[in-house]
Design a protein around this motif. Structure first.
Motif, short mmCIF file in Angstrom:
data_model
loop_
_atom_site.label_atom_id
_atom_site.label_comp_id
_atom_site.label_asym_id
_atom_site.label_seq_id
_atom_site.Cartn_x
_atom_site.Cartn_y
_atom_site.Cartn_z
N LEU A 299 1.43 4.39 11.70
CA LEU A 299 1.09 5.13 10.72
C LEU A 299 1.61 6.50 10.92
CD1 LEU A 299 -2.30 3.70 10.06
CD2 LEU A 299 -0.34 3.33 8.52
N THR A 300 1.53 7.04 12.07
CA THR A 300 1.89 8.54 12.18
C THR A 300 3.40 8.58 12.12
OG1 THR A 300 0.14 8.61 13.86
CG2 THR A 300 1.90 10.34 14.08
N GLU A 301 4.00 7.54 12.31
CA GLU A 301 5.56 7.56 12.40
C GLU A 301 5.81 7.62 10.75
OE1 GLU A 301 6.86 4.17 14.05
OE2 GLU A 301 6.80 4.88 16.12
N MET A 302 4.95 7.31 9.93
CA MET A 302 5.28 7.26 8.46
C MET A 302 5.07 8.64 7.77
SD MET A 302 4.79 3.56 6.97
CE MET A 302 3.08 3.37 7.86
N CYS A 303 4.44 9.43 8.45
CA CYS A 303 3.56 10.53 7.82
C CYS A 303 4.52 11.98 8.11
CB CYS A 303 2.28 10.85 8.37
SG CYS A 303 0.95 9.84 7.90
N HIS A 304 4.72 12.88 7.29
CA HIS A 304 5.57 13.96 7.49
C HIS A 304 4.77 15.26 6.73
CE1 HIS A 304 6.25 13.72 3.13
NE2 HIS A 304 6.59 12.59 3.39
N ARG A 308 -1.41 13.78 5.54
CA ARG A 308 -2.29 14.10 6.88
C ARG A 308 -3.00 13.00 7.08
NH1 ARG A 308 -4.78 19.00 8.49
NH2 ARG A 308 -2.96 19.96 7.68
N LEU A 309 -2.99 12.35 8.43
CA LEU A 309 -3.54 11.15 8.87
C LEU A 309 -4.94 11.38 9.58
CD1 LEU A 309 -3.05 8.09 9.00
CD2 LEU A 309 -2.01 8.49 11.14
N PHE A 310 -5.70 10.42 9.03
CA PHE A 310 -7.13 10.63 9.68
C PHE A 310 -7.48 9.10 10.18
CE2 PHE A 310 -6.99 13.92 6.67
CZ PHE A 310 -7.38 15.06 7.11
N HIS A 311 -8.32 9.09 10.97
CA HIS A 311 -9.05 7.90 11.55
C HIS A 311 -10.51 8.00 11.46
CE1 HIS A 311 -9.82 4.57 15.01
NE2 HIS A 311 -9.96 4.12 13.67
N ILE A 312 -11.15 7.70 10.29
CA ILE A 312 -12.41 8.17 10.07
C ILE A 312 -13.60 7.05 10.48
CG2 ILE A 312 -11.84 9.24 7.96
CD1 ILE A 312 -12.63 6.89 6.29
N PHE A 313 -12.96 5.80 10.85
CA PHE A 313 -13.79 4.57 11.30
C PHE A 313 -12.98 3.87 12.22
CE2 PHE A 313 -16.83 1.22 11.03
CZ PHE A 313 -18.08 1.73 11.63
N ILE A 314 -13.52 2.77 12.93
CA ILE A 314 -12.92 2.18 14.03
C ILE A 314 -11.95 1.10 13.36
CG2 ILE A 314 -14.37 0.17 13.91
CD1 ILE A 314 -12.28 1.25 16.77
N ASP A 315 -12.04 0.80 12.10
CA ASP A 315 -10.82 0.11 11.31
C ASP A 315 -10.71 0.40 9.85
OD1 ASP A 315 -13.47 -0.30 10.03
OD2 ASP A 315 -13.38 -2.46 9.78
N ARG A 316 -10.75 1.77 9.82
CA ARG A 316 -10.20 2.49 8.81
C ARG A 316 -9.65 3.71 8.93
NH1 ARG A 316 -15.06 0.03 7.49
NH2 ARG A 316 -15.31 -0.93 5.38
N PHE A 317 -8.63 3.97 8.17
CA PHE A 317 -7.57 5.14 8.33
C PHE A 317 -7.56 5.77 7.09
CE2 PHE A 317 -6.52 2.52 11.90
CZ PHE A 317 -6.01 3.43 12.80
N VAL A 318 -7.12 7.01 6.90
CA VAL A 318 -6.95 7.72 5.79
C VAL A 318 -5.89 8.49 5.70
CG1 VAL A 318 -7.73 9.49 4.27
CG2 VAL A 318 -9.66 7.84 5.02
N ILE A 319 -4.85 8.43 4.53
CA ILE A 319 -3.82 9.21 4.52
C ILE A 319 -3.98 10.15 3.50
CG2 ILE A 319 -1.08 9.57 4.22
CD1 ILE A 319 -1.03 6.56 5.39
N TYR A 320 -4.10 11.52 3.44
CA TYR A 320 -4.10 12.62 2.40
C TYR A 320 -2.69 13.05 2.14
CZ TYR A 320 -4.91 16.93 0.10
OH TYR A 320 -4.93 18.02 -0.91
N ALA A 332 5.46 3.25 -3.40
CA ALA A 332 6.50 3.23 -2.41
C ALA A 332 5.79 3.31 -1.02
CB ALA A 332 7.72 4.13 -2.73
N LEU A 333 4.82 4.37 -0.97
CA LEU A 333 4.30 4.45 0.36
C LEU A 333 3.32 3.28 0.70
CD1 LEU A 333 3.67 6.25 2.97
CD2 LEU A 333 1.74 7.59 1.53
N CYS A 334 2.89 2.81 -0.24
CA CYS A 334 1.65 1.69 0.22
C CYS A 334 2.60 0.50 0.53
CB CYS A 334 0.88 1.17 -1.13
SG CYS A 334 -0.26 2.68 -1.44
#
Length: 482
Positions: A299-304, A308-320, A332-334
């Motif tokens: 996921l980090t490789e897809m962010c510029h 902004r990438l967050f890991h808010i829980f063990i099985d949940r990621f958030v991209i702002y 397209a991103l999804c």
């Protein structure tokens, strides 16, 4: 032994006093003899008829009186000179002691300054911080000799301060001097070896009679170790220890700041992984942690810079996503996220839903935005390994309705006083005999919130909530009491 030392000290003091007294006495006695000789010569010269005076009684008496005067004056001169020399000696001794004490005080001051863990200074009040005095701690702190910085011989102290902090520190000094207060600041400097050190400076201004600042005095110490510990603590508070990404706490702080600003369109994407607990029970913690770390890398490789990438829980990621151009960018991103996760993780029986919410000005807090994204993720296509869904108001109403119905189903199972589940009996007719051969029990639900709820709606909800077995048992008991 102590008594012997005391006796020795007393003898030494007594000898010093005796020497001082003897010295004063000798000088006074010498001056008195000199005065007596001069007086005698004066008597002999002043009396022209000295020889005849010896034969004359009157003149003899006159000479005798003069000699008495001279002797008396000699005694007075002796006493005065004795006291004078004694006082002069005492004054010289005191001055010598004060001089020695001053030299000792200066020596102690310089020893203290040179052994302080840092650098004491005095400088002109100018932008270059032109140094007038620097202690020997300068070399350990900056890597430069004191001569290099004194009077800007090689370069100024301001040259060592990190460029982004120079103007700020100058402004802080001006404010402190206007208030005639002490300055306490922390900032980075660059040493002679190119190393960046964090320092703490405390100082105050020196003012002339008119109240104008003429120089600055203070000390600067190295706080790099403490600053690194503070920065590490901040990092641990803001980052997830497993992936190194920003955590839920940082997400809340970041969103609170972002939502105060009104600017271009923004969006939030929630990646909600499925079957994590199942994989945990089968493969264990290490396998699942490695899996989460690998997903974080992908996921980090897809962010510029706008993501902004967050890991808010063990099985949940958030991209702002900031400065969103159009909804097609989100789609397209999804799809890109789904393609990457499918390629690398579908074979590991890991699936997930992606919830997307476009942020408008009506959403004033981070939790409501995250809740909307979670609702969208829950409405994804469960038949696909990975899918995405956009949040809308109808979806929120549907989720709210389902939540209330699920809550009421739980009440039905455990609270028998409220009979919101009832049965309708439909007769079964034997066409050969044209007689009723039995009855079919049809379950119906009467919701406090929505009234009559169709079985086509509440039975799937009970299945998803894993309440269907208990609900079936309850219906069987009611049917048997018919």
């Amino acid at each position: 032994m102590k008594a012997g030392r005391k006796m020795h000290m007393k003898e030494t003091i007594s000898k010093e006093k005796k020497n001082k007294t003897t010295s004063a006495f000798s000088r006074a006695f010498g001056f008195s003899i000199l005065f007596l000789i001069i007086g005698s010569i004066w008597v002999m010269i002043s009396d022209i008829h000295f020889e005849s005076a010896l034969l004359c009684d009157a003149n003899h008496v006159n000479v005798f009186i003069k000699i008495c005067y001279i002797m008396t004056a000699t005694v007075v001169v002796f006493c005065v000179m004795y006291i004078f020399f004694k006082k002069t000696k005492a004054m010289k001794t005191n001055l010598e002691k004060e001089k020695q004490q001053l030299l000792e005080s200066e020596r102690r001051k310089f020893v203290l300054l040179d052994n302080l863990p840092g650098m004491a200074y005095r400088c002109h009040f100018d932008r270059n911080r032109t140094m007038q005095f620097i202690s020997q701690g300068c070399f350990e702190l900056t890597g430069y000799e004191t001569e290099d910085l004194l009077h800007n011989k090689a370069f100024s102290f301001n040259h060592l301060i990190s460029p982004e902090h120079q103007d700020y520190l100058w402004n802080q000094w001006n404010e402190a001097l206007r208030a005639k207060a002490k300055l306490k600041e922390e900032y980075p400097i660059v040493t002679a070896t190119g190393e960046t050190k964090w320092v703490f400076e405390q100082g105050e201004g020196v003012f002339d009679e008119e109240g104008n600042a003429i120089s600055l005095e203070g000390f600067i110490i190295d706080i790099t170790k403490r600053k690194k510990q503070e920065m590490m603590q901040i990092y641990l508070n803001e980052h997830d220890s497993l992936t190194g990404l920003y955590n839920h706490r940082k997400y809340e702080e970041f969103m609170a700041q972002e939502l105060q600003q009104t600017r271009n369109k923004r969006a939030l994407i929630l990646v909600n992984l499925r079957k994590y607990n199942f994989l945990l029970s089968i493969f264990g913690y290490k396998y699942c942690e490695d899996l989460i770390r690998e997903i974080a890398v992908r996921l980090t490789e897809m962010c510029h810079d706008r993501y902004r990438l967050f890991h808010i829980f063990i099985d949940r990621f958030v991209i702002y996503i900031d400065n969103l151009h159009e909804s097609n960018e989100l789609m397209a991103l999804c799809q890109k996220i789904i393609d990457v996760l499918t390629i690398h993780f579908a074979s590991k029986t890991l699936g997930g839903n992606i919830g997307v919410v476009e942020i408008d000005y009506t959403k004033s807090d981070s939790e409501s935005i995250l809740k909307s994204a979670s609702i969208a993720a829950e409405n994804g296509d469960m038949d696909q390994i990975f899918s995405y869904s956009f949040f809308n108001k109808d979806m929120e109403k549907r989720i709210l309705r389902e939540s209330i119905i699920k809550s009421e189903l739980s009440d039905i199972l455990y609270d028998t006083t409220k009979d919101r589940l009832y049965l309708l009996y439909q007769p079964i007719v034997n066409l050969k005999t044209n007689r009723i051969s039995g009855f079919e029990a049809l379950a119906r639900m009467n919701s406090d919130e929505y009234g009559l709820v169709s079985p086509n709606e509440f039975i799937p909800i009970a299945e998803r909530a894993q309440l269907i077995a208990a609900l079936g048992k309850r219906i069987m008991h009611k049917a048997m009491r018919f």
